[in-house]
Design an enzyme around this catalytic site. Structure first.
Site, PDB file in Angstrom:
ATOM      1  N   PRO A 155       0.919  -1.201   0.108  1.00  0.00           N
ATOM      2  CA  PRO A 155      -0.036  -0.087  -0.093  1.00  0.00           C
ATOM      3  C   PRO A 155       0.702   1.306  -0.051  1.00  0.00           C
ATOM      4  O   PRO A 155       0.160   2.336  -0.143  1.00  0.00           O
ATOM      5  CB  PRO A 155      -0.871  -0.106   1.333  1.00  0.00           C
ATOM      6  CG  PRO A 155      -0.289  -1.224   2.129  1.00  0.00           C
ATOM      7  CD  PRO A 155       0.538  -2.067   1.149  1.00  0.00           C
ATOM      8  N   LYS A 163      -1.509   2.566  -4.447  1.00  0.00           N
ATOM      9  CA  LYS A 163      -1.932   2.510  -6.028  1.00  0.00           C
ATOM     10  C   LYS A 163      -2.980   1.394  -6.294  1.00  0.00           C
ATOM     11  O   LYS A 163      -3.462   1.085  -7.210  1.00  0.00           O
ATOM     12  CB  LYS A 163      -0.510   1.975  -6.776  1.00  0.00           C
ATOM     13  CG  LYS A 163       0.568   3.219  -7.041  1.00  0.00           C
ATOM     14  CD  LYS A 163      -0.257   3.931  -8.061  1.00  0.00           C
ATOM     15  CE  LYS A 163       0.523   5.035  -8.032  1.00  0.00           C
ATOM     16  NZ  LYS A 163      -0.190   6.428  -7.871  1.00  0.00           N
TER      17      LYS A 163
HETATM   18  P1  RFL Z   1     -11.417  -6.584  -3.377  1.00  0.00           P
HETATM   19  O1  RFL Z   1     -12.043  -4.994  -2.718  1.00  0.00           O
HETATM   20  O2  RFL Z   1     -10.727  -7.441  -2.561  1.00  0.00           O
HETATM   21  O3  RFL Z   1     -13.105  -7.045  -3.766  1.00  0.00           O
HETATM   22  C1  RFL Z   1     -13.126  -8.377  -4.359  1.00  0.00           C
HETATM   23  C2  RFL Z   1     -14.470  -8.885  -3.731  1.00  0.00           C
HETATM   24  O4  RFL Z   1     -14.697 -10.218  -4.072  1.00  0.00           O
HETATM   25  C3  RFL Z   1     -15.531 -10.780  -3.418  1.00  0.00           C
HETATM   26  N1  RFL Z   1     -14.930 -12.358  -3.344  1.00  0.00           N
HETATM   27  C4  RFL Z   1     -16.052 -13.169  -4.036  1.00  0.00           C
HETATM   28  N2  RFL Z   1     -17.133 -12.895  -4.722  1.00  0.00           N
HETATM   29  C5  RFL Z   1     -17.929 -14.067  -5.282  1.00  0.00           C
HETATM   30  N3  RFL Z   1     -17.134 -15.355  -5.277  1.00  0.00           N
HETATM   31  C6  RFL Z   1     -16.034 -15.443  -4.602  1.00  0.00           C
HETATM   32  N4  RFL Z   1     -15.423 -16.830  -4.803  1.00  0.00           N
HETATM   33  C7  RFL Z   1     -15.321 -14.558  -4.106  1.00  0.00           C
HETATM   34  N5  RFL Z   1     -14.153 -14.148  -3.551  1.00  0.00           N
HETATM   35  C8  RFL Z   1     -13.986 -13.005  -3.141  1.00  0.00           C
HETATM   36  C9  RFL Z   1     -14.901 -10.405  -2.011  1.00  0.00           C
HETATM   37  O5  RFL Z   1     -15.737 -10.806  -0.773  1.00  0.00           O
HETATM   38  C10 RFL Z   1     -14.774  -8.763  -2.342  1.00  0.00           C
HETATM   39  O6  RFL Z   1     -15.994  -8.163  -1.852  1.00  0.00           O
HETATM   40  O7  RFL Z   1     -10.911  -6.221  -4.766  1.00  0.00           O
HETATM   41  P2  RFL Z   1     -10.959  -5.010  -5.904  1.00  0.00           P
HETATM   42  O8  RFL Z   1     -12.671  -4.784  -5.996  1.00  0.00           O
HETATM   43  O9  RFL Z   1     -10.118  -5.455  -7.041  1.00  0.00           O
HETATM   44  O10 RFL Z   1     -10.432  -3.766  -5.222  1.00  0.00           O
HETATM   45  C11 RFL Z   1      -9.065  -3.736  -4.994  1.00  0.00           C
HETATM   46  C12 RFL Z   1      -8.694  -3.065  -3.605  1.00  0.00           C
HETATM   47  O11 RFL Z   1      -9.662  -3.180  -2.553  1.00  0.00           O
HETATM   48  C13 RFL Z   1      -7.567  -2.695  -3.037  1.00  0.00           C
HETATM   49  O12 RFL Z   1      -6.247  -2.743  -4.152  1.00  0.00           O
HETATM   50  C14 RFL Z   1      -6.995  -1.443  -2.285  1.00  0.00           C
HETATM   51  O13 RFL Z   1      -7.974  -1.421  -1.115  1.00  0.00           O
HETATM   52  C15 RFL Z   1      -5.567  -1.390  -1.798  1.00  0.00           C
HETATM   53  N6  RFL Z   1      -5.116  -0.505  -0.947  1.00  0.00           N
HETATM   54  C16 RFL Z   1      -5.188   0.988  -1.451  1.00  0.00           C
HETATM   55  N7  RFL Z   1      -5.190   1.305  -2.832  1.00  0.00           N
HETATM   56  C17 RFL Z   1      -5.252   2.472  -3.284  1.00  0.00           C
HETATM   57  O14 RFL Z   1      -5.488   2.646  -4.441  1.00  0.00           O
HETATM   58  N8  RFL Z   1      -4.960   3.484  -2.427  1.00  0.00           N
HETATM   59  C18 RFL Z   1      -4.566   3.325  -0.985  1.00  0.00           C
HETATM   60  O15 RFL Z   1      -4.496   4.337  -0.264  1.00  0.00           O
HETATM   61  C19 RFL Z   1      -4.979   2.021  -0.625  1.00  0.00           C
HETATM   62  N9  RFL Z   1      -4.719   1.715   0.909  1.00  0.00           N
HETATM   63  C20 RFL Z   1      -4.909  -0.828   0.219  1.00  0.00           C
HETATM   64  C21 RFL Z   1      -4.522   0.381   1.274  1.00  0.00           C
HETATM   65  C22 RFL Z   1      -5.115  -1.757   0.870  1.00  0.00           C
HETATM   66  C23 RFL Z   1      -5.034  -2.154   2.121  1.00  0.00           C
HETATM   67  N10 RFL Z   1      -5.194  -3.517   2.668  1.00  0.00           N
HETATM   68  C24 RFL Z   1      -5.863  -3.652   3.719  1.00  0.00           C
HETATM   69  C25 RFL Z   1      -4.920  -4.661   1.790  1.00  0.00           C
HETATM   70  C26 RFL Z   1      -4.366   0.151   2.459  1.00  0.00           C
HETATM   71  C27 RFL Z   1      -4.772  -1.218   3.004  1.00  0.00           C
HETATM   72  C28 RFL Z   1      -4.184  -1.491   4.491  1.00  0.00           C
HETATM   73  C1  PHB Z   2      -4.683   5.334   3.445  1.00  0.00           C
HETATM   74  O1  PHB Z   2      -5.397   4.439   3.900  1.00  0.00           O
HETATM   75  O2  PHB Z   2      -5.422   6.554   3.837  1.00  0.00           O
HETATM   76  C2  PHB Z   2      -3.508   5.364   2.724  1.00  0.00           C
HETATM   77  C3  PHB Z   2      -3.099   4.238   2.606  1.00  0.00           C
HETATM   78  C4  PHB Z   2      -1.670   4.009   1.868  1.00  0.00           C
HETATM   79  C5  PHB Z   2      -1.138   5.186   1.379  1.00  0.00           C
HETATM   80  C6  PHB Z   2      -1.719   6.379   1.429  1.00  0.00           C
HETATM   81  C7  PHB Z   2      -3.242   6.414   2.392  1.00  0.00           C
HETATM   82  O3  PHB Z   2      -0.240   5.163   0.946  1.00  0.00           O
END
Ligand code: RFL
Ligand code: PHB
Length: 393
Positions: A294, A298
């Protein structure tokens, strides 16, 4: 049931794709294994690139984001006890990023889907995809309330995240994966306290990385690097605030407002790419195909750019009668993905404490940080990647 595109997963990629396809007149259904509340309860991304905001506008769901989101024109890098601002907007000829939580994006997309009366199945069990090879007629099956359902479709969009069923259904010999797992995680908390600074602070500290982010002028999102075997239960709120304070410059440490956490979780850090992203009539998009640590913010933005390409490709196929877009989908996405993978890996390497890097490694990080904040070329490279690289036509 019959539809043109069956979308597996109701995260941001599945819901945004559904909305963009709907706008292009393409019939679709979204099938999600969890409940809507569960999906909304996951606290994840917070930073949207300008091109992600533009896609949300195109999907007709950008109004609340423009009202409530915070436009950010810079970020701060903190090291050696001082903060240094990277002026994103000046360095990129006027571009910016938007602070608007993934939860809010998902909420807006769910509301729009409901308002248009589009088909969404939540809590679908045992979702399986069948016959997606070129020339076949794909099907999706799932169980709900004890009944087995079958959806016949023309294409399947695998938007089901890293642990989903779609990538796992591709024959092993047809797919190649690339992976790096980092030797630490992020412990994050959400708290209803005003952010410590107007802009995000990315801190490199000898105790480990820290990030001060936010969701609104009243809600902060903070992270500290932690060890992989750490447990949330080991971290009281007090312990978290103390650790964060230690990793900031004296002024920020002094200004930090603390309060009870409303969410606390640990996320591992991983880089992962699957190639290709199309298998006959199955397309992978978002975290189903790739993961970034993260640090570069991106993940959500890459998910958005994949579905931007995919929705245009499918619109060209159905409305323009050309398969060029779907034929080039994988190649086009992957070019942008690998650049974001490189940036996220680089930001991660620059800012974290690596157990095996030793004192020499720490000196290299410091020299690079010093170079970045004192060189226009260095800070421009960071800025143009952070605000998001351009889309290919
Ligand atoms: P998701 O959000 O994981 O959604 C996938 C969905 O599919 C469901 N699923 C199923 N459904 C039907 N049948 C199955 N067999 C299935 N298996 C799974 C799941 O329940 C879920 O609802 O993927 P998607 O849509 O591709 O989105 C991706 C984003 O969620 C992810 O890339 C970001 O959250 C990453 N991320 C960040 N991205 C940014 O662009 N900016 C940020 O600041 C940022 N900060 C972060 C982040 C991810 C984090 N974690 C916890 C991984 C910060 C954190 C801490
Ligand atoms: C956020 O969760 O706000 C977040 C996570 C990763 C970043 C920036 C912001 O690089």
């Amino acid at each position: 049931m019959k539809t043109q595109v069956a979308i597996i997963g109701a995260g941001p990629s599945g819901l945004l794709l559904g909305q963009l396809l709907y706008k292009a007149g393409i019939d679709n259904i979204v099938i999600e294994q969890r409940s809507a509340d569960y999906v909304l309860g996951r606290i994840r991304a917070g930073i949207l690139e300008q091109s992600t905001c533009e896609l949300l506008d195109e999907a007709g769901v950008g109004q609340r984001m423009h009202r409530e989101g915070l436009v950010h024109e810079g970020i701060e890098l903190c090291f050696g006890g001082a903060r240094h601002r990277i002026d994103l907007t000046r360095l990129t000829g006027g571009r910016h990023v938007m602070v608007y939580g993934q939860t809010e994006v998902t909420h807006d997309l769910m509301d729009a889907r409901k308002a248009e009366g589009l088909a969404t199945v939540y809590e679908a069990q045992n979702v399986a995809i069948h016959d997606f090879g070129a020339g076949s007629r794909p099907r999706v099956t799932y169980q709900k309330d004890g009944i087995t359902h079958e959806v016949e479709c023309e294409f399947i969009a695998g938007c089901d995240g890293f642990h989903g069923v779609c990538r796992a259904s591709v024959p092993a010999q047809a797919i190649k994966t690339y992976e790096r797992v980092y030797p630490f995680g992020w412990l994050g908390i959400l708290a209803d306290v005003p952010p410590v600074a107007h802009e995000l602070i990315y801190s490199n500290h000898e105790r480990g990385f820290a990030l001060c982010s936010m969701r609104s002028p009243h809600r902060s999102r903070y992270y500290v690097q932690c060890s992989l075997d750490d447990k949330v239960e080991n971290w009281s709120d007090e312990a978290f605030w103390d650790e964060l304070r230690r990793r900031l410059d004296p002024q920020a440490a002094e200004q930090l407002v603390t309060g009870p956490s409303i969410e606390k979780s640990i996320a591992p850090l991983r880089s992962f790419v699957a190639e290709p992203m199309r298998f006959g009539r199955l397309f992978l998009a978002g975290d189903a195909a790739h993961i970034v640590p993260p640090t570069g913010a991106k993940g959500l933005n890459l998910a958005a750019s994949d579905v931007g390409y995919l929705s245009k490709a499918l619109a060209e196929y159905y409305n323009g009668k050309s398969s060029e877009g779907i034929d080039r989908y994988s190649e086009k996405c992957l070019r942008r993905i690998w650049k974001a993978e490189r940036f996220s890996w680089w930001m991660t390497s620059l800012l974290h404490k690596f157990p095996d890097n030793g004192e020499f490694g720490a000196k290299m990080q410091r020299a690079e940080l010093d170079y970045l904040v004192s060189s226009v070329a260095g800070s421009t490279a960071l800025a143009e990647n952070y605000v998001g690289l351009p889309f290919e036509a």
